[in-house]
Write a protein that holds these residues in place. Structure first.
Motif, PDB file in Angstrom:
ATOM      1  N   VAL A  28      -3.693   9.979  -9.263  1.00  0.00           N
ATOM      2  CA  VAL A  28      -3.522   9.907  -7.808  1.00  0.00           C
ATOM      3  C   VAL A  28      -4.880   9.920  -7.107  1.00  0.00           C
ATOM      4  O   VAL A  28      -5.029   9.353  -6.021  1.00  0.00           O
ATOM      5  N   GLN A  31      -5.907   6.701  -5.785  1.00  0.00           N
ATOM      6  CA  GLN A  31      -5.064   6.080  -4.759  1.00  0.00           C
ATOM      7  C   GLN A  31      -5.692   6.277  -3.376  1.00  0.00           C
ATOM      8  O   GLN A  31      -6.655   7.013  -3.211  1.00  0.00           O
ATOM      9  N   VAL A  35      -1.631   8.045   0.218  1.00  0.00           N
ATOM     10  CA  VAL A  35      -0.849   8.403  -0.974  1.00  0.00           C
ATOM     11  C   VAL A  35      -1.211   9.815  -1.420  1.00  0.00           C
ATOM     12  O   VAL A  35      -0.333  10.628  -1.729  1.00  0.00           O
ATOM     13  N   GLU A  94       1.868  -1.737   1.565  1.00  0.00           N
ATOM     14  CA  GLU A  94       1.738  -1.445   0.138  1.00  0.00           C
ATOM     15  C   GLU A  94       1.446   0.035  -0.096  1.00  0.00           C
ATOM     16  O   GLU A  94       2.007   0.658  -1.004  1.00  0.00           O
ATOM     17  N   GLU A  95       0.573   0.589   0.740  1.00  0.00           N
ATOM     18  CA  GLU A  95       0.254   2.017   0.625  1.00  0.00           C
ATOM     19  C   GLU A  95       1.475   2.873   0.983  1.00  0.00           C
ATOM     20  O   GLU A  95       1.736   3.888   0.329  1.00  0.00           O
ATOM     21  N   GLN A  97       4.573   2.035   0.564  1.00  0.00           N
ATOM     22  CA  GLN A  97       5.501   1.951  -0.569  1.00  0.00           C
ATOM     23  C   GLN A  97       5.000   2.798  -1.735  1.00  0.00           C
ATOM     24  O   GLN A  97       5.787   3.492  -2.391  1.00  0.00           O
ATOM     25  N   ALA A  98       3.692   2.773  -1.979  1.00  0.00           N
ATOM     26  CA  ALA A  98       3.127   3.603  -3.051  1.00  0.00           C
ATOM     27  C   ALA A  98       3.347   5.084  -2.757  1.00  0.00           C
ATOM     28  O   ALA A  98       3.637   5.877  -3.664  1.00  0.00           O
ATOM     29  N   ASP A 101       6.996   5.860  -3.473  1.00  0.00           N
ATOM     30  CA  ASP A 101       7.175   5.931  -4.926  1.00  0.00           C
ATOM     31  C   ASP A 101       6.599   7.233  -5.475  1.00  0.00           C
ATOM     32  O   ASP A 101       7.160   7.838  -6.390  1.00  0.00           O
ATOM     33  N   ALA A 102       5.475   7.656  -4.889  1.00  0.00           N
ATOM     34  CA  ALA A 102       4.817   8.875  -5.351  1.00  0.00           C
ATOM     35  C   ALA A 102       5.714  10.091  -5.173  1.00  0.00           C
ATOM     36  O   ALA A 102       5.705  10.999  -6.017  1.00  0.00           O
ATOM     37  N   HIS A 105       7.837  10.256  -8.127  1.00  0.00           N
ATOM     38  CA  HIS A 105       7.071  10.697  -9.302  1.00  0.00           C
ATOM     39  C   HIS A 105       6.839  12.203  -9.268  1.00  0.00           C
ATOM     40  O   HIS A 105       6.980  12.885 -10.288  1.00  0.00           O
TER      41      HIS A 105
END
Length: 120
Positions: A28, A31, A35, A94-95, A97-98, A101-102, A105
């Motif tokens: 991470v 990132q 994020v 994009e960030e 969405q990341a 997603d994070a 995780h």
């Protein structure tokens, strides 16, 4: 020292869920700030909610519950959430969405970590 008080050996090998979570947190670091802010908030929020929802709790966990489930720590998590939200407002799609997603995780790593702790 808590480890001595509870007869916990610090020489034990890391268990796989712990290693996996540490590796994820290192990744991470590569990132974007948005994020990273979301991941940090997610981890702290998981602790806060877990300990707040465990109350009342017996010893030897009372000290941890009082710390991580406290109103002060809850307010700190709310501050982290506001900071993460602010960072996301300036992030690319994009960030964003990341970051979403994070959260998934982090939840998977937290679940594996606490399952490891429960099973010993």
């Amino acid at each position: 020292m808590v480890s001595v008080k509870r007869s916990i050996s610090l020489d034990a090998a890391k268990q796989q869920p712990n290693t996996d979570f540490c590796n994820y947190m290192h990744a991470v670091a590569q990132q974007s700030y948005a994020v990273q802010a979301v991941v940090f908030w997610s981890i702290e929020q998981a602790y806060c909610q877990a300990w707040r929802n465990a109350m009342p709790i017996a010893e030897p966990y009372r000290e941890s519950a009082d710390r991580w489930g406290s109103d002060a720590f809850h307010q700190y998590c709310q501050l982290l959430e506001r900071q993460a939200d602010a960072a996301l407002q300036h992030a690319s799609k994009e960030e964003q969405q990341a970051a979403a997603d994070a959260c998934g995780h982090v939840a998977k790593h937290e679940q594996a970590f606490w399952q490891m702790a429960f099973e010993g």
